[in-house]
Structures are given as C-alpha cells and as structure tokens.
Write a protein that holds these residues in place. Sequence first.
Motif: not given
Length: 268
Positions: A92-94, A96, A98-100, A102-103, A106, A130, A268
């Motif tokens: 997951l850390s590789t 982007g 997931v980070d993009i 998540q908001p 929500n 996620a 990104d």
Amino acid sequence: MDDMEQSRFEKATDKNLPADCVGSVVHAFTVLHAFDLEHREMTLSEVAERIDMTRAGARRYLLTLIFLGYVAQDGRLFRLTPKVLDLGFSYLSTLGLVDIAQPFLNRIARETNETAAIAVLDDRDVVHLARARVQKELAPVVTIGRRFSALYNSTGRVLIAHMADEAIKSFIDSADLTGPTAYSITSRAKLLTELKQIRVQGFAIVDQESELGLRSIAVPILDRRDRFVAALNVITSVAAIPSEELQTRILPVLRAAASEISQALVTD
C-alpha cells in the motif's frame, strides 16, 4: 482460504513449479495463507492437513515463521501475528492511489450514508485497499485486504468488463461458476451478456450475488495511461436501499468521485 485462493496454492506447490521458482518460499506463503477467518488458531496437525504437508515439514515452516515474527505459538496452537500486516502495508505504501482515494471515499460515505470502498483486480479476485464506514444499523463491514471472487462483486465485474473481448471470454471460460448464492449468475452466456452491458453503461450492480442481503454498485477508475486500474463501489443492504436508488442517487456520487480520482492520478 477460500476455494479460489486454495486452488492457487495447490497448483503452486506441486511438482510443476517453474525451474527458477524457490519452493521453500512458496511453501512458507502456503502456511501463512492456511490461516483465515474460520482458522484463526490451529494445531500443527491441523495446519499440516489443511495444506497437505507432512507434520515435519509444516513444523519447520511454522518455526521459521515464528522466528521471523509472522506466527506466534501458544501451547499447541499457532496463530498469525500483526506483523503479517507489514506485507500489505509495504504494498500500500507504494500506491499513491490509496492516499488519493481516501478523502473521496469519506465524501462518498458522508453524501450517501453508505459504506464506500476502493478495490483492485488481482488475478481472479478483487482486493479492497481502502474504505470509509458509516455508523448505521445493517451497514456492511469491508475488511481491507480481503479477497473476493471478481465475477460476483461489482468492482470485479466493472473491471473485467473493460478487458479485451478475448480476455473476458478466457476469464469466464476458466472460472468456477458455482456462485456464492442462489442469486449468482452461473451461465457463461448470461455473464458475457452482463459484462457487455456493464461496458456500455459504465457501471456494475451486483444484487445479492456475492452475499445474501447485500447489493452494491461500482464504477471504474482510470490512471494516466487510461488503464482501468481500480474501482469505487458503495455496498449496502437490501433493506436499506432499493436497487433503483443505486442508479438514481448513488451512481452520480460515485461517478463524480471516480472522475476526480482519475484526474488526480493523471497529475500525481
């Protein structure tokens, strides 16, 4: 391990391993995958039986995994440790993605008051990366990292539908079409028709085909190369939302979020 996952490792641990494949690594992962929701703790004999390995062989791999910190022993019982999550977090850390996403997940959950998730296609399964939960009765629970049959989940169907025609046919021809529920489509011809319709309309609805009482709707996400890399979906209970409302109320929210995520992946 579900049937799909089990068959994969049975195939990987026979005598037909590729010449450059390290058998001990395959066996170690087979031991890890032996543990699941119904087999959280097992004795040595149970592990050996579940993966069709000798007790002596299973013991060596379990002791190695204990040394590495992935397995713990309590008397006669073995269980996984939280360290196995490191394997998933490394992946997951590789991403982007997931980070993009998540908001937006929500936001979807807030606007729809339903559970939202993002998943990717992995071989014949979909895996949730996620999710965003809501506090309401009957809200489905999405487990990060859990695998589901792609053909019987909305995220999987919407991604399969955008494959090349030959790839879709090959996917269905080699699939296990027994189906998780009585509502599951088990006809290859009907599945092909369904996937063609999904490709045209740009979304997939799965109604109690993966689990009784649940229905979901999914839309695809494209990356900077216009590849269908993931799918957004909303999962709800049959009692909470009529099927028609998935299209009239939920679909526009999903499409807006998917478009914004796709655009974010481009920049990104």
